[in-house]
Design a protein around this motif. Structure first.
Motif, PDB file in Angstrom:
ATOM      1  N   SER A   1      23.070 115.939  56.253  1.00 59.91           N
ATOM      2  CA  SER A   1      24.121 115.183  55.559  1.00 59.91           C
ATOM      3  C   SER A   1      24.806 115.986  54.464  1.00 59.91           C
ATOM      4  O   SER A   1      25.757 115.505  53.846  1.00 59.91           O
ATOM      5  N   ASP A   2      24.350 117.206  54.241  1.00 62.40           N
ATOM      6  CA  ASP A   2      24.933 118.070  53.209  1.00 62.40           C
ATOM      7  C   ASP A   2      25.751 119.174  53.883  1.00 62.40           C
ATOM      8  O   ASP A   2      25.187 120.160  54.369  1.00 62.40           O
TER       9      ASP A   2
ATOM     10  N   GLU B   1      27.579 121.608  52.815  1.00 60.63           N
ATOM     11  CA  GLU B   1      27.401 122.953  52.265  1.00 60.63           C
ATOM     12  C   GLU B   1      26.087 123.574  52.745  1.00 60.63           C
ATOM     13  O   GLU B   1      26.029 124.761  53.054  1.00 60.63           O
TER      14      GLU B   1
ATOM     15  N   ASP C   1      18.636 118.548  56.098  1.00 61.47           N
ATOM     16  CA  ASP C   1      19.794 118.531  55.192  1.00 61.47           C
ATOM     17  C   ASP C   1      21.107 118.311  55.936  1.00 61.47           C
ATOM     18  O   ASP C   1      22.160 118.750  55.489  1.00 61.47           O
TER      19      ASP C   1
END
Length: 544
Positions: free
Chosen positions: A491-492, A494, A489
């Motif tokens: 690229s996220d 949060e 994850d």
């Protein structure tokens, strides 16, 4: 003739057992006699290029069907084998060529045997003045009898994990090979008539090369061998081959069993898979996570996998392979100890409540190998005293070869310092806590990176087996540590922020200390050795 080669050639004449390769697309079974026939011609090809007794041969090939006769051909010429590090699609071939040239010079390599899929490396090697021999060409050599060999001849020069810029190789003799083979066979009560070995392990790693190639070729065991790429493409293939061939013995590092457990648990309800034949699934080559074994037992139950088959083991190239293996049908045996006394006093005191640590026991020392634990002053410790594990016996290598010349491995009494921290239980079971060089000292506590990494692995979003604890300020009064972990994850933002927070919380909850730094990274970022182990020291550069 050495006992190792004498038995290998006798096996070729008398045994109907053999090597199964090419799964799943083009399965091929060859008896050890058929492989010997190929090896005799390859040995003739080697003789034609001047390869003889005492020479060193490098092998760069990916397929077991090629590697098996190539190794035997080298041994027929009285030469040693070194499995060279294999380039990957992401490898800088210029750097790889320079590193390989260093290894070639270090072992005084006469020639490199080259096979698929690495034929493209021929120009890179040849432009550096390295003699290249193609496997396909060697197969057409003249049929040749083997040369005589002795127990002290070097059979294998096993590159240690991560041997690139400053390489080192373990020198394993014919006597080492023979002694280690029967230590393992006797411990697990191996039956040549009934047992079937199944492996996807890389043959450039000692567990694959020794455990699942040289030993079965020596004694005449049935073995199924695929490549690591085959396994990674389809982890369930491993289980399917155990089912198809009624496999009884297999082995892998902890990460692979974790992956297999997930695949089994996700398999549809109508999946037809029978794992009831398996009696030994060795977990070695990296720290054993007891929870992985429990998860595998749970996931494999509906497929007939016996929990008693799951066997954490201990081995290293310096002992040819095996150090300790459990007796048959033991399953995973845990030692639950007081974590505070373990860290602060170096004593593994059994405990049932409070702050405890669950450690996988790794069986008893194999036959013909003895072990002890010593403190920093070299004093031998009693059972449950935590210190450095030392071993001694006929399977222990006589030494290393390095770029600076030979290096002994044993002291004056024959003891080898393994570099591992651990202890023996009262029953003689071996427990490994970690590597001496990786232990983190904080507030008088000896904190083992594996405990930190296990806590990080519980965080949602962290890729299993892809987290490292990195020792900072080693040797100073206030040591600390950092954590680096991979996630899909990345690229996220949060998700990355949440993972960072959860890592700190998980480590503090489990270990009672906080990392100075947490780095969440993308897949494939953490540096690994050629055999897939994470490099803690090299990971430090990712924190800047």
């Amino acid at each position: 003739m050495s006992k190792f080669t004498e038995e290998m050639y006798a096996t070729a004449i008398a045994s109907n057992r053999g090597l199964n390769t090419g799964e799943p697309d083009a399965p091929l079974r060859q008896t050890w006699g058929e492989i010997h026939d190929v090896a005799r011609k390859m040995a003739g090809g080697l003789a034609g290029t001047g390869v003889g007794h005492g020479d060193a041969i490098g092998i760069l090939a990916g397929q077991p069907v090629d590697i098996a006769p190539a190794c035997q051909a080298a041994w027929m010429r009285g030469a040693s084998v070194t499995m060279l590090h294999q380039p990957t699609p992401r490898t800088d071939l210029g750097v790889w060529g320079a590193d390989t040239e260093t290894v070639i010079g270090m072992i005084d390599c006469k020639a490199v045997i080259l096979g698929a899929p690495f034929d493209v490396a021929a120009p890179i090697l040849e432009e550096r003045g390295i003699t290249v021999l193609k496997i396909d060409d060697l197969r057409h050599g003249p049929d040749t009898d083997p040369l005589d060999t002795s127990e002290s001849d070097i059979a294998l020069q096993q590159l240690t994990s991560g041997s690139t810029g400053s390489p080192k190789a373990v020198r394993i003799t014919h006597e080492n090979f023979y002694t280690n083979a029967y230590a393992m066979i006797d411990r697990i009560k191996f039956s040549l008539d009934d047992d079937v070995m199944v492996s996807w392990l890389p043959l450039f790693h000692d567990m694959g090369m020794v455990g699942f190639l040289s030993v079965p070729m020596q004694v005449g065991a049935e073995v199924v061998s695929i490549t690591p790429l085959d396994f990674l493409r389809s982890p369930l293939l491993w289980a399917q081959l155990i089912d198809k061939y009624r496999g009884t013995v297999t082995a892998a590092p902890n990460f692979a069993y974790s992956l297999l457990a997930r695949r089994l648990s996700q398999a549809p309800a109508d999946t037809e898979l029978d794992l009831s034949s398996l009696r030994y699934a060795w977990n070695g080559a990296e720290p054993v996570d007891p929870d992985t074994m429990i998860a595998l037992a749970d996931a494999g139950a509906r497929f007939g996998l016996a929990p008693s088959a799951l066997a954490p083991v201990y081995g290293m190239a310096e002992t040819t392979l095996a150090v300790s293996i459990p007796d048959p049908d033991q399953g995973q045996v845990l030692d639950v100890v007081d974590a505070d006394l373990l860290e602060a006093m170096g004593r593994a005191v059994p405990a049932t409540k409070g702050n405890v640590r669950r450690l996988a026991t790794l069986g008893k020392m194999v036959p013909n190998l003895e072990g002890r634990v010593v403190d920093a002053e070299g004093q031998v410790l009693p059972s449950r005293g935590v210190g450095v594990i030392e071993v001694r016996g006929k399977a222990v290598t006589p030494g290393y070869v390095t770029v600076d010349g030979p290096l002994p491995t044993q002291d004056g009494e024959g003891w080898l310092n393994t570099g591992d921290v651990g202890y023996f239980t009262e029953e003689g079971l071996v427990v490994v806590c970690g590597r001496v060089k990786d232990v983190i000292i904080m507030g008088g506590r000896n904190i083992y990176p594996t405990d930190i990494e296990r806590a990080v692995g519980t965080v949602s979003g962290v890729r299993p087996g892809n987290a490292v604890a990195i020792r900072l300020d080693a040797g100073q009064k206030r040591e600390s540590f950092a954590v680096a972990a991979e996630t899909n994850d990345i690229s996220d933002p949060e998700a990355v922020k949440r993972i960072e927070h959860d890592i700190v919380h998980a480590v503090f909850s489990e270990v009672g200390v906080r990392p100075r730094t947490v780095a969440v990274l993308g897949p494939g970022t953490l540096p690994k050795t050629s055999s897939g182990k994470l490099r803690r020291a090299n990971s430090a550069s990712l924190l800047s």
